[in-house]
Design a protein around this motif. Sequence first.
Motif, PDB file in Angstrom:
ATOM      1  N   ARG A   1       0.880  -1.328  -0.060  1.00  0.00           N
ATOM      2  CA  ARG A   1       0.087   0.140  -0.062  1.00  0.00           C
ATOM      3  C   ARG A   1       0.887   1.189   0.012  1.00  0.00           C
ATOM      4  NH1 ARG A   1      -5.467  -0.457   0.540  1.00  0.00           N
ATOM      5  NH2 ARG A   1      -6.153  -2.384   1.348  1.00  0.00           N
ATOM      6  N   LEU A   2       0.501   2.118  -0.722  1.00  0.00           N
ATOM      7  CA  LEU A   2       1.108   3.507  -0.592  1.00  0.00           C
ATOM      8  C   LEU A   2       0.809   4.221   0.652  1.00  0.00           C
ATOM      9  CD1 LEU A   2       0.634   4.833  -4.490  1.00  0.00           C
ATOM     10  CD2 LEU A   2       2.766   4.093  -3.318  1.00  0.00           C
ATOM     11  N   PRO A   3       1.516   5.234   1.220  1.00  0.00           N
ATOM     12  CA  PRO A   3       1.144   5.937   2.345  1.00  0.00           C
ATOM     13  C   PRO A   3      -0.524   6.450   2.150  1.00  0.00           C
ATOM     14  CG  PRO A   3       3.140   6.527   1.601  1.00  0.00           C
ATOM     15  CD  PRO A   3       2.716   5.905   0.644  1.00  0.00           C
ATOM     16  N   SER A   4      -0.988   6.792   3.084  1.00  0.00           N
ATOM     17  CA  SER A   4      -2.393   7.294   3.235  1.00  0.00           C
ATOM     18  C   SER A   4      -2.390   8.732   2.596  1.00  0.00           C
ATOM     19  CB  SER A   4      -3.116   7.291   4.443  1.00  0.00           C
ATOM     20  OG  SER A   4      -2.316   7.954   5.487  1.00  0.00           O
ATOM     21  N   GLU A   5      -3.748   8.927   2.269  1.00  0.00           N
ATOM     22  CA  GLU A   5      -3.858  10.281   1.683  1.00  0.00           C
ATOM     23  C   GLU A   5      -3.419  11.537   2.864  1.00  0.00           C
ATOM     24  OE1 GLU A   5      -7.760  11.042   0.200  1.00  0.00           O
ATOM     25  OE2 GLU A   5      -7.645   9.617  -1.135  1.00  0.00           O
ATOM     26  N   ARG A   6      -3.821  11.111   3.935  1.00  0.00           N
ATOM     27  CA  ARG A   6      -3.326  12.351   5.142  1.00  0.00           C
ATOM     28  C   ARG A   6      -1.789  12.054   5.141  1.00  0.00           C
ATOM     29  NH1 ARG A   6      -5.169  11.092  11.205  1.00  0.00           N
ATOM     30  NH2 ARG A   6      -3.703   9.273  10.582  1.00  0.00           N
ATOM     31  N   ASP A   7      -1.137  11.070   5.053  1.00  0.00           N
ATOM     32  CA  ASP A   7       0.411  11.197   5.062  1.00  0.00           C
ATOM     33  C   ASP A   7       0.870  11.550   4.092  1.00  0.00           C
ATOM     34  OD1 ASP A   7       0.241   9.784   7.622  1.00  0.00           O
ATOM     35  OD2 ASP A   7       0.387   7.756   6.837  1.00  0.00           O
ATOM     36  N   LEU A   8       0.372  11.356   2.666  1.00  0.00           N
ATOM     37  CA  LEU A   8       1.070  11.838   1.756  1.00  0.00           C
ATOM     38  C   LEU A   8       0.680  13.561   1.490  1.00  0.00           C
ATOM     39  CD1 LEU A   8      -0.100   9.516  -1.118  1.00  0.00           C
ATOM     40  CD2 LEU A   8       2.480  10.135  -0.030  1.00  0.00           C
ATOM     41  N   ALA A   9      -0.513  14.208   2.090  1.00  0.00           N
ATOM     42  CA  ALA A   9      -0.839  15.377   2.241  1.00  0.00           C
ATOM     43  C   ALA A   9       0.176  16.243   3.021  1.00  0.00           C
ATOM     44  CB  ALA A   9      -2.123  15.688   2.614  1.00  0.00           C
ATOM     45  N   GLN A  10       0.406  15.554   4.324  1.00  0.00           N
ATOM     46  CA  GLN A  10       1.521  16.002   5.178  1.00  0.00           C
ATOM     47  C   GLN A  10       3.009  16.152   4.408  1.00  0.00           C
ATOM     48  OE1 GLN A  10       1.102  13.577   8.729  1.00  0.00           O
ATOM     49  NE2 GLN A  10      -0.667  14.607   9.511  1.00  0.00           N
ATOM     50  N   ARG A  11       3.080  15.043   3.888  1.00  0.00           N
ATOM     51  CA  ARG A  11       4.713  14.855   3.129  1.00  0.00           C
ATOM     52  C   ARG A  11       4.887  16.167   2.432  1.00  0.00           C
ATOM     53  NH1 ARG A  11       6.719  10.138  -0.927  1.00  0.00           N
ATOM     54  NH2 ARG A  11       8.268  11.525  -1.783  1.00  0.00           N
ATOM     55  N   PHE A  12       3.766  16.157   1.141  1.00  0.00           N
ATOM     56  CA  PHE A  12       3.958  17.165   0.218  1.00  0.00           C
ATOM     57  C   PHE A  12       3.324  18.753   0.641  1.00  0.00           C
ATOM     58  CE2 PHE A  12       3.956  13.258  -2.203  1.00  0.00           C
ATOM     59  CZ  PHE A  12       5.293  13.345  -2.678  1.00  0.00           C
ATOM     60  N   GLU A  13       2.769  18.715   1.847  1.00  0.00           N
ATOM     61  CA  GLU A  13       2.291  19.962   2.383  1.00  0.00           C
ATOM     62  C   GLU A  13       1.437  20.597   1.433  1.00  0.00           C
ATOM     63  OE1 GLU A  13       5.721  22.346   2.939  1.00  0.00           O
ATOM     64  OE2 GLU A  13       6.375  21.488   4.809  1.00  0.00           O
ATOM     65  N   VAL A  14       0.345  19.572   1.030  1.00  0.00           N
ATOM     66  CA  VAL A  14      -0.833  20.218   0.086  1.00  0.00           C
ATOM     67  C   VAL A  14      -2.177  19.473   0.983  1.00  0.00           C
ATOM     68  CG1 VAL A  14       0.731  19.859  -1.883  1.00  0.00           C
ATOM     69  CG2 VAL A  14      -0.697  17.700  -1.157  1.00  0.00           C
ATOM     70  N   HIS A  15      -3.317  20.033   0.096  1.00  0.00           N
ATOM     71  CA  HIS A  15      -4.512  19.332   0.686  1.00  0.00           C
ATOM     72  C   HIS A  15      -4.805  18.076   0.037  1.00  0.00           C
ATOM     73  CE1 HIS A  15      -6.385  20.315  -3.222  1.00  0.00           C
ATOM     74  NE2 HIS A  15      -5.528  21.316  -3.214  1.00  0.00           N
ATOM     75  N   ARG A  16      -5.692  17.203   0.637  1.00  0.00           N
ATOM     76  CA  ARG A  16      -5.914  16.039   0.240  1.00  0.00           C
ATOM     77  C   ARG A  16      -6.560  15.681  -1.250  1.00  0.00           C
ATOM     78  NH1 ARG A  16      -8.323  12.685   5.499  1.00  0.00           N
ATOM     79  NH2 ARG A  16      -8.405  11.044   3.949  1.00  0.00           N
ATOM     80  N   GLY A  17      -7.056  16.758  -1.654  1.00  0.00           N
ATOM     81  CA  GLY A  17      -7.669  16.840  -3.095  1.00  0.00           C
ATOM     82  C   GLY A  17      -6.647  16.564  -3.957  1.00  0.00           C
ATOM     83  N   ALA A  18      -5.340  17.315  -3.728  1.00  0.00           N
ATOM     84  CA  ALA A  18      -4.237  17.193  -4.704  1.00  0.00           C
ATOM     85  C   ALA A  18      -3.735  15.744  -4.868  1.00  0.00           C
ATOM     86  CB  ALA A  18      -3.289  18.373  -4.279  1.00  0.00           C
ATOM     87  N   VAL A  19      -3.694  15.249  -3.583  1.00  0.00           N
ATOM     88  CA  VAL A  19      -3.246  13.791  -3.399  1.00  0.00           C
ATOM     89  C   VAL A  19      -4.031  12.617  -4.175  1.00  0.00           C
ATOM     90  CG1 VAL A  19      -2.838  11.723  -1.650  1.00  0.00           C
ATOM     91  CG2 VAL A  19      -1.947  14.516  -1.179  1.00  0.00           C
ATOM     92  N   ARG A  20      -5.451  13.013  -3.872  1.00  0.00           N
ATOM     93  CA  ARG A  20      -6.189  12.266  -4.534  1.00  0.00           C
ATOM     94  C   ARG A  20      -6.153  12.194  -6.095  1.00  0.00           C
ATOM     95  NH1 ARG A  20     -10.400  14.285  -2.027  1.00  0.00           N
ATOM     96  NH2 ARG A  20      -9.866  12.998  -0.230  1.00  0.00           N
ATOM     97  N   GLU A  21      -6.048  13.496  -6.600  1.00  0.00           N
ATOM     98  CA  GLU A  21      -5.600  13.540  -8.118  1.00  0.00           C
ATOM     99  C   GLU A  21      -4.509  12.669  -8.574  1.00  0.00           C
ATOM    100  OE1 GLU A  21      -5.902  17.465  -9.525  1.00  0.00           O
ATOM    101  OE2 GLU A  21      -7.546  17.930  -8.143  1.00  0.00           O
TER     102      GLU A  21
END
Length: 245
Positions: free
Chosen positions: A28-48
């Motif tokens: 599994r890739l990191p969760s949307e929340r973890d990726l959002a924190q890593r890249f300092e973006v909102h979860r919508g950008a991660v979802r895209e």
Amino acid sequence: MKSAPLSERISAELRDEILRGRYRPGERLPSERDLAQRFEVHRGAVREALKKLEQLGLAKIEAGGARVNPLEEASLDVVRHMLTLSDSPDPRVVYEVFEATSGVMALGVRLCLERASAEDHQQISNLLRELCQTELTRAREFELFVEFGERVAQASGNTVIMLVHRGLRIGILENIYEELVLVDTDNREQLERVKELALAFEAREGPAASEAAYSLAVDMRNRMTKIFEARLASSGADTDRRNFS
């Protein structure tokens, strides 16, 4: 910042990490929340970004997150990214690109000779005659090979061959050849293969032309692979850069 550029940047980083093996097939890739924190973006950008990975066939979005797919389930577009993971293309990827190209080229030439109009046959024969010249620059040689491949694919009347050729050419074969335009290599054997192909094609000898086309692609595969192997060895880079599992 707009979400589209952010999602592209995130998907590109995750894509390269998958191809380098940081995330293995089935993981599994990191969760949307973890990726959002890593890249300092909102979860919508991660979802895209995750949707872009799914479109490439590198990941599958499931309940609870995204899971990495085996590389063989990815789309042909991924090959272009595999070639650009480092400063010089991976020799094994180059080898496999030309291994696939050799079969497509051989079949395309055979079908072309069966189906091409007299005008198409003459135009392709003219291209091959020019390719037989010894004073061609690498850039001109590449232009002629591209045009030859396009005309053969179109004249073959086979839609799949046309699509495969286009997929291999755009961003893949072009990427490889750009690396070689300024490289001074001995291409005498390649020239002999081109002459064999030109003679058989002009005489409309399908089996002989198909065999010559295959031999030409194999010769190009071996020559280019050796060049990139030498570059890789001189750079001291790790030769096992792909996610094969």
